[in-house]
Design an enzyme around this catalytic site. Structure first.
Site, PDB file in Angstrom:
ATOM      1  N   LEU A 155       0.836  -1.199   0.000  1.00 31.35           N
ATOM      2  CA  LEU A 155       0.000   0.000   0.000  1.00 31.35           C
ATOM      3  C   LEU A 155       0.865   1.241   0.000  1.00 31.35           C
ATOM      4  CD1 LEU A 155      -2.740  -1.010   2.610  1.00 31.35           C
ATOM      5  CD2 LEU A 155      -2.916  -1.062   0.125  1.00 31.35           C
ATOM      6  N   GLU A 156       0.351   2.282  -0.609  1.00 30.59           N
ATOM      7  CA  GLU A 156       1.057   3.546  -0.664  1.00 30.59           C
ATOM      8  C   GLU A 156       0.241   4.620   0.038  1.00 30.59           C
ATOM      9  OE1 GLU A 156       3.232   4.238  -4.484  1.00 30.59           O
ATOM     10  OE2 GLU A 156       1.804   2.735  -5.195  1.00 30.59           O
ATOM     11  N   ARG A 157       0.942   5.660   0.462  1.00 27.09           N
ATOM     12  CA  ARG A 157       0.245   6.776   1.093  1.00 27.09           C
ATOM     13  C   ARG A 157      -0.777   7.336   0.098  1.00 27.09           C
ATOM     14  NH1 ARG A 157      -1.079   8.069   6.092  1.00 27.09           N
ATOM     15  NH2 ARG A 157      -1.942  10.152   6.066  1.00 27.09           N
TER      16      ARG A 157
END
Length: 305
Positions: A155-157
């Site tokens: 997951l990414e910000r």
């Protein structure tokens, strides 16, 4: 490559390998060395095969990337032009030489609630039957009868992460199925800014579920303290998830990321002695095989991790 033991031998080897370590008298004190190096594979067609990555001797784990989640029951396996034919055999080969292979799930869609038809439960079922130890008639298995060793949640910000925690818990339940089946490895790869910032009220990193957490100290746009290693941030991760092994996530070359690359001298003298103080230090995660093959960064990391 021969295993190098002792400070004097390590010093000599470092001097011989493009003179990265220039001054040997004041050697760094490396502590809790695990020798664990995980690499991401599958983002570049020219990085070589999965089998070649496993046979390099540089990695103790490989994560294939990515299975993209688009929502509404739509999933897309994107291995950047690699031919799927033969990857199943490569997976088995890697496992035979002691290198586990996982599949990374990149969430770019917020999963509906688990009461919905297109939900985290359906995604869990798809992953289990298409890539892991499950079987469902009519379900296509891209790698044939090869059974992957684990699942990584990437997951990414800014990712709409809602209900990915549900996905992780559903996969964890399957580890308790009994029988002679080897438990799957559940890992997570996240930007370091995630530790105290759950998104949309859903905590994607459920404590006690993940065997490993790879903390990315690179390319964290808008979070200056996460675009390079920070001891304070590292300590917050190791304290928050004491039951998981925490890996230091680094780019394998300056070209692999806009920010966050550590030159070997800085890695050896400054960063690794600090991160290895943590009781749950796990090792190093590299992004990615394509850049590492060109930079040979793992030749340093493998000795020092």
């Amino acid at each position: 490559m021969a295993v190098i033991r002792g400070k004097s031998s390590l010093c000599l080897a470092a001097l011989l390998s493009v003179s990265i370590i220039l001054a040997c008298p004041a050697m760094a004190e490396l502590g809790n060395q695990t020798g664990q190096v995980t690499v991401f594979w599958g983002r570049h067609k020219d990085e070589g095969s999965l089998r070649e990555a496993c046979d390099s001797g540089m990695y103790t784990g490989v994560i294939m990337s990515f299975l993209n989640v688009h929502g509404h029951g739509r999933y897309h396996l994107d291995l950047s032009g690699h031919e799927l034919a033969g990857i199943g055999d490569d997976v088995k080969h890697c496992q035979s030489v002691g290198v586990p292979v996982s599949l990374s799930i990149r969430g770019n869609y917020s999963l509906p609630s688990n009461q919905s038809g297109e939900s985290a439960l359906d995604l869990s079922d798809h992953i289990w039957n298409a890539y892991l130890a499950g079987f469902r008639k009519g379900m296509r298995r891209p790698f044939g009868d090869a059974k992957l060793d684990g699942v990584d949640l990437f997951l990414e910000r800014g990712t709409p992460a809602k209900n990915y925690g549900v996905l992780a818990r559903e996969l964890a339940k399957r580890n308790m199925g009994g029988g002679n089946r080897k438990p799957i490895q559940l890992t997570a790869t996240l930007p370091c800014s995630f530790t105290n910032n759950p998104i949309d009220g859903d905590v994607p990193i459920t404590r006690g579920i993940y065997e490993r957490i790879h903390v990315r100290f690179f390319d964290n746009d808008g979070h200056a303290d996460c675009n390079a290693y920070s001891e304070e941030v590292w300590d917050s991760w190791t304290a928050a998830y004491p039951s998981s092994r925490i890996f230091l996530g680094l780019p394998a070359s300056p070209e692999a990321a806009k920010e966050g690359y550590l030159y070997p001298k800085s890695l050896y003298y400054g960063v690794l002695p600090a991160v290895q103080k943590a009781a749950n230090y796990g090792g190093v995660m590299l992004w990615d095989r394509y850049y590492d093959e060109r930079s040979n960064y793992s030749s340093y990391v493998k000795r020092w991790a």
